[in-house]
Design an enzyme around this catalytic site. Structure first.
Site, PDB file in Angstrom:
ATOM      1  N   LYS A  92       0.830  -1.206   0.000  1.00  0.00           N
ATOM      2  CA  LYS A  92       0.000   0.000   0.000  1.00  0.00           C
ATOM      3  C   LYS A  92       0.862   1.253   0.000  1.00  0.00           C
ATOM      4  O   LYS A  92       0.663   2.171  -0.788  1.00  0.00           O
ATOM      5  CB  LYS A  92      -0.927  -0.006   1.213  1.00  0.00           C
TER       6      LYS A  92
ATOM      7  N   GLU B  16       9.966  -5.629   4.375  1.00  0.00           N
ATOM      8  CA  GLU B  16      10.155  -6.963   3.791  1.00  0.00           C
ATOM      9  C   GLU B  16       9.868  -6.957   2.292  1.00  0.00           C
ATOM     10  O   GLU B  16      10.617  -7.522   1.489  1.00  0.00           O
ATOM     11  CB  GLU B  16       9.238  -7.980   4.495  1.00  0.00           C
TER      12      GLU B  16
ATOM     13  N   GLY C 184      -5.240  -4.953   5.047  1.00  0.00           N
ATOM     14  CA  GLY C 184      -4.448  -5.936   4.309  1.00  0.00           C
ATOM     15  C   GLY C 184      -5.020  -7.334   4.341  1.00  0.00           C
ATOM     16  O   GLY C 184      -5.092  -8.017   3.318  1.00  0.00           O
ATOM     17  N   ARG C 185      -5.469  -7.777   5.500  1.00  0.00           N
ATOM     18  CA  ARG C 185      -5.973  -9.155   5.617  1.00  0.00           C
ATOM     19  C   ARG C 185      -7.374  -9.308   5.045  1.00  0.00           C
ATOM     20  O   ARG C 185      -7.910 -10.413   5.029  1.00  0.00           O
ATOM     21  CB  ARG C 185      -5.918  -9.616   7.068  1.00  0.00           C
TER      22      ARG C 185
ATOM     23  N   GLU D  78      -4.515 -11.428  14.148  1.00  0.00           N
ATOM     24  CA  GLU D  78      -4.108 -10.042  13.949  1.00  0.00           C
ATOM     25  C   GLU D  78      -5.285  -9.094  14.181  1.00  0.00           C
ATOM     26  O   GLU D  78      -5.102  -7.960  14.627  1.00  0.00           O
ATOM     27  CB  GLU D  78      -3.537  -9.838  12.544  1.00  0.00           C
TER      28      GLU D  78
ATOM     29  N   HIS E  50      -1.671 -37.427  12.282  1.00  0.00           N
ATOM     30  CA  HIS E  50      -0.404 -38.043  12.675  1.00  0.00           C
ATOM     31  C   HIS E  50       0.525 -37.027  13.322  1.00  0.00           C
ATOM     32  O   HIS E  50       1.729 -37.253  13.414  1.00  0.00           O
ATOM     33  CB  HIS E  50       0.256 -38.682  11.453  1.00  0.00           C
TER      34      HIS E  50
ATOM     35  N   LYS F 207       8.988  -4.411  14.284  1.00  0.00           N
ATOM     36  CA  LYS F 207       9.603  -3.849  13.073  1.00  0.00           C
ATOM     37  C   LYS F 207      10.476  -2.643  13.406  1.00  0.00           C
ATOM     38  O   LYS F 207      11.564  -2.468  12.858  1.00  0.00           O
ATOM     39  CB  LYS F 207       8.515  -3.448  12.073  1.00  0.00           C
TER      40      LYS F 207
END
Length: 546
Positions: A206, A212, A267-268, A353, A384, A512
């Protein structure tokens, strides 16, 4: 508003002991129609079974009363119009507008946002047509065969989950790759698989400043230039999804190839926007539209269905019951579908979040538990790994089983066994196996009474572990859109009931900021003393070994 102060919540606490005294086994014996009474259809393609949750009609009614007392209905209506749900950042939450048809209207600051959404969708459609038709060519005149999406969080997980989930629909001749991690290993492994002449990079950020994402984007840019050595060609191999045109242009991307989204899209919750460009490129724009249509249908269900039949509302209310009354702090997600292997990770971000908050909308520390720990794995792998804890562990983990009646893969025996395992695990969690049943089985095997006494306790399954089963006819774009929106709305409703802001994420920022300071300390060859002794000691060891 504090939900724990509402009359309905007090009534729920009062009936807790009574409800816990009745096991799921007893509930099914007492009510032969329990499944019919607690399952809900969504259209013709989805059925949600709440019958194996530890609740009754009385609990369900009280939970719906609680929703009324917390003014959930007007809050839901606000989700489809001007709002300020993200009040700490001064932003609206209008992701539902991303999947509305052109005929609907949503105003924010006197501007109808629906035409803005469809303007970007038209641009995505046009761009997909150029790529799929071969009109858009790489710098050597070759068509695009691979796309590399560079983003993080919602700009990565959303499109990655959908693209992988709908693998059977990837018939456009485009392979999708996703890079999000700061660990250069991920980027290196992706670049090993692609050809610079035929690869398109999508940089999704954005602000176009996310560390990152931009670190990976700059490295990808350098890799690309090492092959073509002409910065002019970046315009044919890099596009952006952003709001920062100046930074996009400075990177070398033509702003004509910058797709926009808005600060009212978290964002999510963004895969429905131009962030979903990788989805449209791999599946085709028509299937991307089907995804949007499925989500919009779930939006309509949330908005217009009474709470008693409202699937995402009931999912959220069950979380309140399980977390705040029964004391279960974790939720498992178990898709019996290999193509949904990243879906638990997506739901982790979506819920944790959003609702991992301990301060309410008035800035006060909450007096009740909020967001659960969400985790899971695809079946049958999970059986398992951690299902031992689900069946015999000291912690009770409510779970969602997700399955599909049909598969696009030509392995019918595999699919029958897969569904059999899903049904069996849900059944085992609910009903378990008591001592008498175990002893009888061991006697049939020929064990002596003494041997049975010693071994039987280890094979007892207490059962009474709650779960919900979500069964779809098939994993289609439409059904997946509905499923994702269902969990989006569950998350939103939880936030309203807990009186927290589900749309900010300040907890992401601290680490961050600290990392930005530590980068220089790691680069400095001298001794670092600016931090606590543990951090200083670890920096020294890294420098010694590095």
């Amino acid at each position: 508003m504090n939900f724990s102060e509402q009359p309905a919540f007090a009534a729920l606490l009062d009936c807790k002991a009574q409800e816990q005294a009745i096991t799921l086994s007893e509930r099914f014996v007492q009510d032969k129609e329990r499944f019919a009474n607690f399952e809900l259809p969504f259209g013709e393609h989805v059925k949600v079974d709440f019958s194996r949750q530890l609740w009754s009609n009385e609990v369900k009614d009280l939970l719906c009363e609680l929703a009324e007392q917390m003014n959930l209905k007007p809050a839901i209506e606000q989700l489809f119009g001007e709002n300020l749900f993200n009040h700490t950042e001064g932003r609206a939450a209008l992701h539902t507008a991303l999947r509305m048809p052109k005929t609907e209207r949503v105003y924010l600051n006197n501007t109808d946002v629906v035409p803005l959404v469809h303007e970007q969708l038209e641009r995505v459609k046009d761009f997909c047509q150029q790529i799929h038709s071969g009109q858009w060519l790489g710098y050597n005149g070759m068509s695009i065969t691979d796309i590399v999406n560079i983003g993080i969080g919602g700009s990565d997980l959303g499109p990655a989950v959908v693209t992988e989930a709908l693998h059977c629909y990837q018939d456009q001749g485009i392979r999708a790759h996703f890079v999000s991690n700061m660990d250069g290993a991920q980027l290196a492994q992706v670049l090993e698989q692609v050809n610079a002449e035929r690869t398109l990079f999508i940089v999704s950020s954005k602000t176009f400043t996310t560390d990152e994402t931009m670190t990976n984007a700059k490295a990808a840019r350098a890799w690309f230039l090492s092959h073509c050595a002409d910065e002019h060609h970046i315009k044919k191999h890099f596009v952006a999804v952003s709001t920062n045109s100046e930074a996009v242009q400075a990177f070398g991307i033509d702003t004509e190839q910058m797709f926009e989204f808005w600060d009212w899209v978290g964002g999510r919750f963004s895969l429905w926007s131009a962030i979903g460009l990788p989805i449209a490129l791999t599946l085709g724009f028509e299937r991307f539209e089907q995804l949007l249509n499925g989500a919009h249908a779930m939006d309509q269900h949330l908005r217009h269905t009474p709470f008693e039949q409202n699937i995402p509302v009931l999912m959220a209310l069950l979380s309140i019951w399980n977390i705040n009354v029964l004391g279960y702090r974790s939720e498992g997600v178990f898709p019996y579908c290999q193509d949904l292997k990243r879906f638990p990770s997506f739901l982790q971000q979506l819920n944790m979040e959003s609702n991992g908050k301990s301060v309410n909308n008035q800035g006060e520390v909450v007096s009740h538990n909020t967001g659960p720990i969400v985790w899971g794995e695809v079946g049958t792998n999970g059986q398992h790994a951690f299902f031992q804890l689900l069946h015999q562990g000291s912690q009770v983990v409510p779970g969602d089983f997700i399955g599909f009646a049909r598969t696009c893969y030509d392995y019918p025996e595999h699919h029958r066994k897969l569904l059999a395992n899903m049904l069996a695990q849900a059944e085992a969690m609910a009903f378990g196996k008591n001592y008498e049943q175990v002893a009888q089985e061991l006697a049939v095997e020929g064990l002596t009474a003494d041997e049975i006494t010693k071994l039987a306790p280890y094979k007892v399954m207490p059962g009474n572990r709650p779960s919900t089963t979500i069964l779809c006819d098939e994993l289609t774009p439409y059904n997946l859109g509905s499923l994702i929106a269902m969990y989006e709305h569950k998350t939103f409703v939880q936030g309203i009931l807990w009186n927290i802001n589900s749309f900010d994420q300040w907890g992401v920022e601290l680490g961050k900021k600290l990392a930005s300071r530590l980068i220089d300390d790691l680069a400095d060859t001298g001794t670092t003393t600016a931090h606590d002794s543990a951090t200083n000691g670890l920096i020294a060891q890294i420098k010694k070994w590095g």
